[in-house]
Design an enzyme around this catalytic site. Structure first.
Site, mmCIF file in Angstrom:
data_model
loop_
_atom_site.group_PDB
_atom_site.id
_atom_site.type_symbol
_atom_site.label_atom_id
_atom_site.label_comp_id
_atom_site.label_asym_id
_atom_site.label_seq_id
_atom_site.Cartn_x
_atom_site.Cartn_y
_atom_site.Cartn_z
ATOM 1 N N GLN A 1 -62.356 35.700 -47.795
ATOM 2 C CA GLN A 1 -62.496 35.271 -46.408
ATOM 3 C C GLN A 1 -63.582 36.075 -45.700
ATOM 4 O O GLN A 1 -63.625 37.295 -45.780
ATOM 5 C CB GLN A 1 -61.159 35.426 -45.672
ATOM 6 C CG GLN A 1 -61.158 34.851 -44.263
ATOM 7 C CD GLN A 1 -61.392 33.349 -44.239
ATOM 8 O OE1 GLN A 1 -60.881 32.616 -45.074
ATOM 9 N NE2 GLN A 1 -62.176 32.898 -43.294
ATOM 10 N N LYS B 1 -55.239 27.436 -45.683
ATOM 11 C CA LYS B 1 -55.634 27.114 -47.054
ATOM 12 C C LYS B 1 -54.439 27.170 -47.995
ATOM 13 O O LYS B 1 -54.287 26.316 -48.883
ATOM 14 C CB LYS B 1 -56.737 28.080 -47.502
ATOM 15 C CG LYS B 1 -58.061 27.835 -46.794
ATOM 16 C CD LYS B 1 -59.037 28.986 -46.947
ATOM 17 C CE LYS B 1 -60.293 28.727 -46.119
ATOM 18 N NZ LYS B 1 -61.198 29.896 -46.050
ATOM 19 N N ASP C 1 -66.655 28.461 -53.320
ATOM 20 C CA ASP C 1 -67.377 28.398 -52.053
ATOM 21 C C ASP C 1 -68.859 28.095 -52.254
ATOM 22 O O ASP C 1 -69.569 27.790 -51.296
ATOM 23 C CB ASP C 1 -67.258 29.734 -51.302
ATOM 24 C CG ASP C 1 -66.172 29.701 -50.233
ATOM 25 O OD1 ASP C 1 -65.837 28.597 -49.767
ATOM 26 O OD2 ASP C 1 -65.680 30.775 -49.853
#
Length: 292
Positions: free
Chosen positions: A97, A53, A120
């Site tokens: 994460q 990322k 997200d």
């Protein structure tokens, strides 16, 4: 006749090119999108994802802030960091994460993230907006990546029967909600099947669009697919490869069987996977456009 292969890498490149153009426009106005990625512990797989990322941020001109906490970090440590990132004007998007270490309550962490920085789309406010069809929240990365794959492959779900295998909060549930919306690129009739569904194949054989997100290697076999159907394989599983003695990557669909039955199919790797990070980058830019 073998199925058409839906090239997720190529479509992800198209999305990234669009994102790069948006970043350049923002920078011309003196604004730089910023994405913070929080990693708790030293899980090797998570480190790979986080580094990928950060690399993609660099390619697209997005400011990247990687924060690593020790594996024994407390909830207080994590929540303090989230609070700092919420207040940091350089940061437009925050993701933590997953999965975190066992002492960390992931639901509380998600709830602590500013919904306007929840790229997200895990925060309950954004999930609620998604369900009722509002467009001022975020769209979850993998599910929306699937819809973009369909759109850019010329596949319109409207009026078609879409069957989603799996009911996770990350893929199955939001994807079903998005497919059934009264909107462009949706308007499908949606069935969700899962581990509690007897005779899953009865439903999958009726699917015009079959999406496998159940987390079981090669679960969907050729005889479970309607001839000519579109098959989207969200699964990422590592299984032993007897030929090499190493692990190999497979999806939730038996590709060798499915490719002979389906009309179009995504491979693993190279299908849905590249789309997830492309949509994450796009969401980070969207957050910047809204906030600044």
């Amino acid at each position: 006749m073998a199925a058409k292969i839906i090239d997720g890498k190529a479509i992800a490149r198209m999305v990234n090119e669009e994102t790069l153009a948006r970043v350049e426009k923002l920078k011309a106005a003196g604004k730089t999108p910023g994405l913070a990625v929080v990693l708790i512990g030293d899980d090797p797989a998570s480190q790979v994802y986080v580094n990928s990322k950060a690399k993609k941020c660099a390619e697209l001109g997005i400011y990247s802030d990687k924060r690593v906490l020790p594996a024994d970090a407390s909830m207080s440590d994590v929540l303090d960091l989230i609070d700092k990132l919420n207040r940091d004007p350089k940061i437009d998007g925050i993701l933590v994460q997953s999965p975190p270490p066992p002492q960390i309550d992931e639901e509380k962490v998600i709830a602590a993230i500013d919904p306007d920085k929840d790229v997200d789309c895990f925060h309950e406010r954004n999930v609620g907006k998604l369900l009722i069809g509002k467009t001022d929240g975020f769209r979850p990365c993998t599910p929306y990546g699937v819809l973009v794959l369909l759109e850019k492959s010329g596949i319109d779900p409207a009026g078609r029967h879409a069957v989603v295998i799996g009911r996770s909060n990350i893929v199955g549930k939001p994807l079903a909600a998005m497919l059934m919306q009264k909107a462009k690129g949706a308007n499908a009739t949606v069935t969700v099947v899962h581990s509690g569904t007897p005779d899953i194949a009865k439903y999958t054989r009726d699917a015009d669009i079959l999406i496998a997100a159940i987390g079981k290697p090669e679960f969907v076999t050729g005889d479970m697919i309607k001839p000519g159907a579109v098959v989207i394989d969200v699964g990422i599983n590592r299984i032993p490869n007897p030929e090499t003695g190493k692990n190999k990557l497979v999806g939730d669909v038996n590709f060798q069987e499915a490719v002979e039955v389906a009309g179009a199919i995504t491979p693993v790797p190279g299908g849905v996977g590249p789309m997830t990070i492309a949509i994450l980058m796009s969401n980070a830019v969207t957050a910047c456009e809204r906030r600044r």
